[in-house]
Design a protein around this motif. Structure first.
Motif, mmCIF file in Angstrom:
data_model
loop_
_atom_site.group_PDB
_atom_site.id
_atom_site.type_symbol
_atom_site.label_atom_id
_atom_site.label_comp_id
_atom_site.label_asym_id
_atom_site.label_seq_id
_atom_site.Cartn_x
_atom_site.Cartn_y
_atom_site.Cartn_z
ATOM 1 N N LEU A 70 22.604 57.759 13.853
ATOM 2 C CA LEU A 70 21.621 58.317 14.788
ATOM 3 C C LEU A 70 22.270 59.482 15.514
ATOM 4 C CD1 LEU A 70 20.348 54.944 16.241
ATOM 5 C CD2 LEU A 70 19.344 56.284 14.416
ATOM 6 N N PHE A 71 22.242 60.644 14.911
ATOM 7 C CA PHE A 71 22.949 61.775 15.511
ATOM 8 C C PHE A 71 22.033 62.755 16.217
ATOM 9 C CE2 PHE A 71 22.472 62.033 10.904
ATOM 10 C CZ PHE A 71 21.568 63.075 10.800
ATOM 11 N N MET A 72 20.713 62.592 16.023
ATOM 12 C CA MET A 72 19.811 63.548 16.669
ATOM 13 C C MET A 72 19.547 63.123 18.111
ATOM 14 S SD MET A 72 19.294 66.017 14.610
ATOM 15 C CE MET A 72 17.780 66.917 14.900
ATOM 16 N N PRO A 73 19.057 64.077 18.938
ATOM 17 C CA PRO A 73 18.964 63.807 20.372
ATOM 18 C C PRO A 73 17.986 62.710 20.780
ATOM 19 C CG PRO A 73 18.192 66.026 19.847
ATOM 20 C CD PRO A 73 18.823 65.488 18.627
ATOM 21 N N THR A 74 16.886 62.545 20.060
ATOM 22 C CA THR A 74 15.971 61.465 20.427
ATOM 23 C C THR A 74 15.613 60.673 19.185
ATOM 24 O OG1 THR A 74 13.988 62.786 20.075
ATOM 25 C CG2 THR A 74 14.885 62.793 22.303
ATOM 26 N N PHE A 134 12.700 59.947 17.995
ATOM 27 C CA PHE A 134 11.693 60.647 17.194
ATOM 28 C C PHE A 134 12.356 61.690 16.299
ATOM 29 C CE2 PHE A 134 8.639 63.901 16.179
ATOM 30 C CZ PHE A 134 7.455 63.217 15.965
ATOM 31 N N GLU A 135 13.208 62.512 16.906
ATOM 32 C CA GLU A 135 13.829 63.584 16.132
ATOM 33 C C GLU A 135 14.751 63.038 15.059
ATOM 34 O OE1 GLU A 135 14.802 67.232 18.801
ATOM 35 O OE2 GLU A 135 14.468 65.478 20.056
ATOM 36 N N ASP A 136 15.369 61.887 15.342
ATOM 37 C CA ASP A 136 16.266 61.333 14.341
ATOM 38 C C ASP A 136 15.495 60.861 13.120
ATOM 39 O OD1 ASP A 136 19.322 60.521 14.303
ATOM 40 O OD2 ASP A 136 18.154 59.131 13.086
ATOM 41 N N ALA A 149 12.713 62.013 12.246
ATOM 42 C CA ALA A 149 12.128 63.204 11.630
ATOM 43 C C ALA A 149 13.154 64.008 10.837
ATOM 44 C CB ALA A 149 11.511 64.090 12.712
ATOM 45 N N PHE A 150 14.438 63.763 11.081
ATOM 46 C CA PHE A 150 15.488 64.599 10.483
ATOM 47 C C PHE A 150 15.356 64.703 8.964
ATOM 48 C CE2 PHE A 150 19.668 64.936 8.469
ATOM 49 C CZ PHE A 150 20.132 66.120 9.018
ATOM 50 N N GLY A 151 15.305 63.546 8.308
ATOM 51 C CA GLY A 151 15.233 63.548 6.851
ATOM 52 C C GLY A 151 13.921 64.137 6.351
ATOM 53 N N LEU A 192 4.160 65.332 10.159
ATOM 54 C CA LEU A 192 5.423 64.763 10.606
ATOM 55 C C LEU A 192 5.225 63.593 11.560
ATOM 56 C CD1 LEU A 192 8.458 65.365 10.326
ATOM 57 C CD2 LEU A 192 8.290 66.578 12.475
ATOM 58 N N PRO A 231 16.824 58.703 24.027
ATOM 59 C CA PRO A 231 18.037 59.145 23.339
ATOM 60 C C PRO A 231 18.747 57.928 22.736
ATOM 61 C CG PRO A 231 18.346 59.227 25.723
ATOM 62 C CD PRO A 231 16.927 58.809 25.481
ATOM 63 N N PRO A 232 19.322 58.081 21.542
ATOM 64 C CA PRO A 232 19.902 56.928 20.838
ATOM 65 C C PRO A 232 20.982 56.197 21.631
ATOM 66 C CG PRO A 232 19.782 58.815 19.387
ATOM 67 C CD PRO A 232 19.377 59.298 20.734
#
Lengths: 270, 347, 251
Positions: free
Chosen positions: C93-97, C99-101, C103-105, C116, C136-137
């Motif tokens: 889990l490296f993305m800031p939130t 949701f964004e994590d 969504a990364f892939g 999305l 945030p993770p």
């Protein structure tokens, strides 16, 4: 917990504040960023002996705190905590600039004291505005705003990753140094040799973690580009916020309201 | 040695923002060109590592004080100058945003002082030169220590230069420099020793990390040339702007006069006149102050005095009124805040 | 596509420092099977798992997934088919939130922004973590982190799910929830674990790996019943299969 530990707790707390909800929280981060930037530029653009004209500017941080439902006491405490540096540099002013600027009854006030006071006022204003901005926006939204304002992506991505892993790594550092002190048995100072061992190990672990994170990214299709989701939109409210405050700032900057007010009052008293 | 917003003028802060912003854009471009995907997470966690490492202190023998890792040089050794500069800039940005260490306006200065000198001067011109091709420990210690000291001393010099050209603190340049140099000599020595210690630890444990990082660094010439070019540009820009700042103590006001021309000047003259007449009527303070206040209102008739009046309102009447008015404004602001807060909680 | 059969043929792998981690591993996993990979610390489980996503490539031997050989030029296709859940969710889990994590892939796959949100929320709802989307993770519990990292992988709808120690650091309730969740999946599942009870409940087949070699391959219950085999691999019969210590009967 040392100073840094407390600071980190603050990041966590400010994240919690930023997760709150108010019309200010919902504003596009770009509008808040730009407005705060204008605020800071206006505040620091005064000459070094200005004190009274700075006062109306406190309306902006006060507004952010009140409308953003932020805990005022916490922010004040935070400002006081970081103030020693400003005090340290400003405190020489009274000693070095002894020219009497004005006479308050029998008391001669030197330019140094006035400029010292001015430094403190600027400091309080700029720091409180920046802290309030962050507490109603959050670092992630600030980063999104930066990216959309044209800040190079590698730098913004760097900020995001840094913010993501601060807690993981400082936690590791804390556990390592606690493990050391638990096996020291008496309050012994950390020697240079042990210090290097601790930091070196921490660094190796950090690099291993970087490798694992990299692999996790690859597994989900990472190709060298981080794609950031866009949430915000500039609307009428954003424009009103930024324009409105800009008008206030320029009025405050060029018209010394407290002076006029004071003169009116002292006039009435007469 | 973080600069604070309160100590710098917008001219200096703005210049350094532009300079550091340019350096960030340039470094970002270089990092992108290197196209080393692996570096993206590595840079991120190394930035966090700098914070984490600063949680651990060691005791400097016989002094009772403690030292920790600053980080610029170790980042440069592990990542090369461009990535290291970006990481340093991000660390300073987080410190400015969350810890109010430094400040937003001073951020440009801080990135330049702590990032530029270490990554683009001390690392390529001193560390790389001493280290040469091989990586033996003795050389490493010497190189890291000297580069650490020089990087920090240059940074301290930058702090002094920026503070003094801002003209807000009263400390004269020479005193400031004399104050900063010895302190940062000590800090630099500690930084250098820690850096070389940690790097030799890593070399012993996992030699491939440091050698790989060394190879990835682009050839010295490119770094040197650009570094020198940027340094020259920065010095020139800084010199020009600090001259501008000192010649026109209030840059913004000066620009306003220049662009909006006479009308503005006259109206402000009239305003001053009005205020002065207001003061005449409210003469309850020693007239000493009002004699001085009068010229402030007569910008047109007395250009020489007007020059001085562009500096602060050096008059007692104004100051007392400022005091009273300031307090009133503060009270008003507090009331507005309270009102807002009440509305918020009611809603 | 031959139904995403995973086929390993005499995989050898040695680390750059010379340590041999895999010494000729062969197996075949058909579509839809749930396989436990068990073995003591350092047996080579994680090294083998890294091969499924091509983060490590065999020194010799071959691995193919759905008929596609795991090689450098095929990595995008391989990673499209295989979803990997890492042992430490903090690495994943490296993305800031949240949701964004998740969504990364999806963003890397080129999913348009209009679709999305639906896909991300769908994956989060599957793991019961929809309410966490803005967090945030680093402010999640271990169980929540695990759920979100699984959502990040599920969002990409992989055919094969690879998990490294999914129950480590989970409290009993989170572990139970995870078992319930994994039981609903129809994917091919390859799960490396020390939690033999977990393996028993979830996997019909087990591979025992010992010193870089597969020492046993068969139905989970059968393998976990062989005490000598387990002992030689530093393993222990799962408590669910042990006799009751009080009455001596089956639990």
């Amino acid at each position: 917990m040392n100073k840094l530990g407390k600071n980190l707790a603050d990041i966590g707390y400010m994240d919690t504040l930023a997760a709150g909800d108010s019309p200010l929280h919902r504003l596009d981060p770009r509008a808040k960023l730009l407005t705060t930037f204008l605020f800071i530029v206006s505040v620091v653009s005064f000459n070094k002996y200005e004190v009274s004209a700075l006062v109306p500017f406190c309306l902006y941080p006060v507004f952010l705190v009140a409308a953003g439902k932020l805990p005022a006491g916490y922010l004040v405490k935070k400002i006081l905590l970081v103030s020693p540096f400003a005090v340290l540099v400003g405190v020489f002013n009274p000693a070095l600039d002894r020219q009497i600027l004005f006479q308050l009854g029998p008391l001669g006030i030197s330019g140094g004291w006035v400029s010292f006071l001015s430094i403190l006022a600027r400091f309080a204003l700029t720091v409180s505005a920046a802290l309030a901005l962050l507490s109603i926006t959050g670092i992630n939204s600030v980063c999104e705003a930066l990216l959309r304002c044209g800040v190079p992506k590698p730098f913004v991505v760097q900020l995001l990753f840094l913010n993501r892993y601060i807690f993981a790594l400082t936690g590791e550092a804390e556990r390592m140094s606690r493990a050391r002190s638990l096996r020291t048995f008496r309050p012994a100072a950390v020697s240079f040799r042990v210090f290097i061992q601790l930091i070196g190990n921490l660094l190796l672990r950090t690099m291993d973690r970087a490798e694992r994170v990299y692999r996790a990214m690859l597994c989900r299709g990472f190709d060298g580009h981080i794609r950031v989701v866009r949430f915000s939109k500039i609307g009428r409210r954003e424009i009103a916020f930024t324009l409105g405050w800009s008008v206030f700032f320029s009025v405050f900057r060029f018209v010394n309201i407290p002076l006029m007010l004071g003169q009116a009052v002292t006039g009435l008293l007469k | 040695m973080h600069m604070a917003d309160a100590l710098i003028s917008p001219a200096v802060g703005g210049t350094m923002w532009v300079v550091s912003g340019g350096l960030i854009a340039y470094s970002a471009k270089k990092v992108r060109e290197e196209a080393d995907d692996r570096k993206i997470p590595l840079m991120g966690v190394l930035g966090a590592f700098i914070f984490a490492a600063q949680m651990i202190n060691f005791t400097i023998p016989a002094t009772g004080s403690s030292g920790h890792l600053g980080g610029g040089m170790i980042l440069a050794i592990l990542l090369g100058p461009y990535s290291a500069f970006l990481v340093m800039a991000s660390v300073l940005t987080v410190q400015a945003l969350f810890f109010a260490d430094g400040g937003l306006l001073a951020l440009g200065c801080n990135i330049f002082n702590l990032g530029f000198f270490t990554c683009f001067v001390a690392y390529p011109l001193i560390y790389k030169k001493i280290i040469g091709r091989g990586l033996d420990k003795k050389r490493l210690i010497i190189a890291a220590t000297i580069a650490g000291v020089i990087g920090l001393e240059l940074g301290a010099f930058g702090v002094a230069l920026e503070t003094v050209s801002s003209g807000i603190s009263e400390l004269p340049f020479k005193t400031f420099v004399l104050l900063m140099i010895p302190i940062h000599l000590a800090i630099g020595l500690v930084e250098g020793l820690v850096t070389s210690g940690v790097v030799s630890f890593v070399i012993t444990a996992r030699p491939e990390i440091v050698t790989a990082a060394g190879e990835k660094t682009p050839p010295g010439v490119g770094v040197k040339k650009t570094a020198l070019g940027i340094a020259a540009a920065a010095v020139l820009a800084g010199a020009a702007l600090s001259w501008f700042a000192s010649a026109h103590p209030d840059g913004l006001e000066w620009a306003m006069l220049k662009t909006s021309g006479r009308e503005e000047l006259e109206s402000s003259g009239r305003l001053h006149g009005l205020l002065a007449s207001l003061q005449e009527k409210t003469a309850f303070l020693p007239d000493y102050g009002f004699r001085k206040a009068a010229p402030a209102g007569e910008v047109k008739s007395e250009p020489a005095a007007g020059e001085k009046a562009a500096w602060p309102a050096i008059d007692a009447g104004a100051s007392v009124s400022g005091l009273v008015g300031g307090l009133l404004t503060l009270l008003l602001a507090a009331l507005i805040g309270l009102g807002l807060k009440r509305r918020q909680t009611a809603a | 596509m031959s139904h995403h059969i995973v086929e390993a043929d005499k995989i050898h792998y040695s680390y750059p420092d010379g340590t041999a981690a895999l010494a000729g591993v062969s197996f075949r996993i058909p579509h839809g099977e749930s396989v436990a990979l068990v073995g003591e610390n350092g047996a080579g489980k994680s090294t083998l798992l890294q091969h499924f996503t091509g983060c490590l490539l065999p020194s010799s031997g071959s691995l193919s997934i759905g008929g596609v050989s795991v090689e450098k030029q095929n990595l995008p296709a391989v990673r499209r088919a295989v979803g990997m859940v890492f042992q430490n969710p903090d690495d994943q889990l490296f993305m800031p939130t949240v949701f964004e994590d998740v969504a990364f892939g999806l963003l890397n796959l080129g999913v348009p922004e209009a679709e999305l949100g639906g896909k991300v929320m769908g994956a989060l709802e599957t793991v019961g973590a929809a309410q966490l989307k803005g967090r945030p993770p680093y402010r999640l519990s271990q169980g929540e982190k695990r759920a979100v990292s699984i959502a990040g992988v599920l969002a990409l709808s992989p055919d094969i799910l690879v998990m490294d120690e999914p129950t480590s650091n989970l409290d009993p309730l989170s572990r139970r929830r995870l078992i319930g969740l994994l039981k609903t999946f129809k994917h091919t599942r390859i799960i490396a674990t020390h939690d033999l009870d977990f393996a028993l409940e979830l996997c019909e087949r087990a591979l025992v790996i010992h010193k870089g070699l597969i020492t046993a391959d068969g139905p989970t219950r059968e393998i976990f019943g062989d005490e000598r085999l387990l002992k030689s691999s530093s393993l222990e019969k799962p408590s669910g299969m042990r006799k009751c210590p009080v009455c001596g009967g089956k639990q």
